[in-house]
Write a protein that holds these residues in place. Sequence first.
Motif, PDB file in Angstrom:
ATOM      1  N   ASP A  95       0.841  -1.201   0.000  1.00  0.00           N
ATOM      2  CA  ASP A  95       0.000   0.000   0.000  1.00  0.00           C
ATOM      3  C   ASP A  95       0.873   1.246   0.000  1.00  0.00           C
ATOM      4  O   ASP A  95       1.354   1.691   1.048  1.00  0.00           O
ATOM      5  N   LEU A  96       1.086   1.794  -1.190  1.00  0.00           N
ATOM      6  CA  LEU A  96       1.837   3.046  -1.320  1.00  0.00           C
ATOM      7  C   LEU A  96       0.936   4.176  -1.801  1.00  0.00           C
ATOM      8  O   LEU A  96       1.386   5.095  -2.482  1.00  0.00           O
ATOM      9  N   ARG A  97      -0.336   4.124  -1.423  1.00  0.00           N
ATOM     10  CA  ARG A  97      -1.208   5.266  -1.677  1.00  0.00           C
ATOM     11  C   ARG A  97      -0.749   6.436  -0.810  1.00  0.00           C
ATOM     12  O   ARG A  97      -0.315   6.253   0.332  1.00  0.00           O
ATOM     13  N   GLY A  98      -0.837   7.640  -1.368  1.00  0.00           N
ATOM     14  CA  GLY A  98      -0.345   8.819  -0.663  1.00  0.00           C
ATOM     15  C   GLY A  98      -0.870   8.972   0.754  1.00  0.00           C
ATOM     16  O   GLY A  98      -0.096   9.145   1.707  1.00  0.00           O
ATOM     17  N   SER A 100      -2.033   6.768   2.751  1.00  0.00           N
ATOM     18  CA  SER A 100      -1.538   5.674   3.579  1.00  0.00           C
ATOM     19  C   SER A 100      -0.105   5.931   4.028  1.00  0.00           C
ATOM     20  O   SER A 100       0.261   5.671   5.179  1.00  0.00           O
ATOM     21  N   ASP A 126       4.410  -1.274  -5.001  1.00  0.00           N
ATOM     22  CA  ASP A 126       2.956  -1.477  -5.017  1.00  0.00           C
ATOM     23  C   ASP A 126       2.493  -1.342  -6.465  1.00  0.00           C
ATOM     24  O   ASP A 126       2.505  -0.242  -7.013  1.00  0.00           O
ATOM     25  N   LEU A 128      -0.275  -1.101  -7.780  1.00  0.00           N
ATOM     26  CA  LEU A 128      -1.415  -0.205  -7.974  1.00  0.00           C
ATOM     27  C   LEU A 128      -1.093   1.245  -7.631  1.00  0.00           C
ATOM     28  O   LEU A 128      -1.958   2.115  -7.736  1.00  0.00           O
ATOM     29  N   ALA A 129       0.130   1.504  -7.213  1.00  0.00           N
ATOM     30  CA  ALA A 129       0.474   2.852  -6.756  1.00  0.00           C
ATOM     31  C   ALA A 129       0.525   3.846  -7.918  1.00  0.00           C
ATOM     32  O   ALA A 129       0.930   3.505  -9.033  1.00  0.00           O
ATOM     33  N   ASP A 130       0.131   5.067  -7.627  1.00  0.00           N
ATOM     34  CA  ASP A 130       0.230   6.181  -8.566  1.00  0.00           C
ATOM     35  C   ASP A 130       1.488   6.963  -8.214  1.00  0.00           C
ATOM     36  O   ASP A 130       1.554   7.569  -7.144  1.00  0.00           O
ATOM     37  N   GLY A 133       0.903  10.364  -6.911  1.00  0.00           N
ATOM     38  CA  GLY A 133       0.364  10.388  -5.558  1.00  0.00           C
ATOM     39  C   GLY A 133       1.435  10.151  -4.517  1.00  0.00           C
ATOM     40  O   GLY A 133       1.444  10.784  -3.443  1.00  0.00           O
ATOM     41  N   ILE A 134       2.354   9.240  -4.808  1.00  0.00           N
ATOM     42  CA  ILE A 134       3.490   9.017  -3.906  1.00  0.00           C
ATOM     43  C   ILE A 134       4.308  10.299  -3.790  1.00  0.00           C
ATOM     44  O   ILE A 134       4.673  10.730  -2.689  1.00  0.00           O
ATOM     45  N   ALA A 137       2.744  12.917  -1.567  1.00  0.00           N
ATOM     46  CA  ALA A 137       2.837  12.574  -0.145  1.00  0.00           C
ATOM     47  C   ALA A 137       4.245  12.814   0.387  1.00  0.00           C
ATOM     48  O   ALA A 137       4.422  13.387   1.476  1.00  0.00           O
TER      49      ALA A 137
END
Length: 313
Positions: A95-98, A100, A126, A128-130, A133-134, A137
């Motif tokens: 989970d590398l969503r921003g 998170s 990840d 699925l990571a954007d 978005g990373i 963050a």
Amino acid sequence: MTTTVPAPVAWYGCMGLGGGWDTEPYRPADVDAAEAAVQAALDIGITAFDHADIYRHGKAEAVFGEVLARTPGLRERILLQSKCGIRLGSPGYYDLRGPSIAERVEQSLTRLRTDHLDVLLLHRPDPLADPAGIAAALHRLHEQGLVRSFGVSNMSGAQITSLQAELDQPLVANQLEMSLARRNWVEAGVLVNTPEAAAVGFPHGTLEHCRAHGIRLQAWGALAQGAYTGRQQTPEEVATAELVIELAKAKDTTPEAVVLWWLRRHPAGIAPVIGSSTPSRIQACHDAVAREPELTHEEWYTLWTTARGAALP
């Protein structure tokens, strides 16, 4: 603004601190054990400490925070690194969503009882990571003073290139499993144009990318879980352990130092992460930190070929 973090010769890996791999509360004895391990690391000259938010379900960071609270002034004398991006549970996932990333960093800072991390590593890729978005963050974490530098763990050169294209901060580290037992990182370079190359699995060019871009390599699992210093199982491990002992005696050092010197002797500037929680074993690594690697060209190759159990192509 870019913040420069010093490049340690070695890190102390805190994965073994905090009790069991469960969600039970840590005990006072776990804090005492962590304090003894941290002191042993300091005694041999290590001032850089590696964490991850998942280690012992957060207890490794929490007991380390207790140690910092017990030792006024210690935080100012050390580098503190943690990782985020793995979610434990069933199923486990990355989970590398921003949002998170930001949430997990705040939780780590609370457990560690500090107001900033010197380095934050993204623990695993990840899919699925954007990347944008990373990047957003990480930018906010840096602007807020919560993280000074960023890096990755278990990523290839191509993945680093893709992520770096979105970032306004340079990635300063890549932590990979590297040891005399886990040799795929060095095998990949010499098995080019051989039938064995496909079986290696390590993304060729990753070391070269990191060296070319000033990304420091950190080696987790550096002592190979004792494969050459007390826990031999295979004939290759037995033969390598005998050679390690022979070299240690000849150089007036310990087998642990020889095993870590093999990593440090590589020109990529690999910093081993020493993960034992036993003070005596940590102390046995002293010369790996205090002395430059004392392995000749021939000795380095002899260790490698003995460990692989076959001649090079």
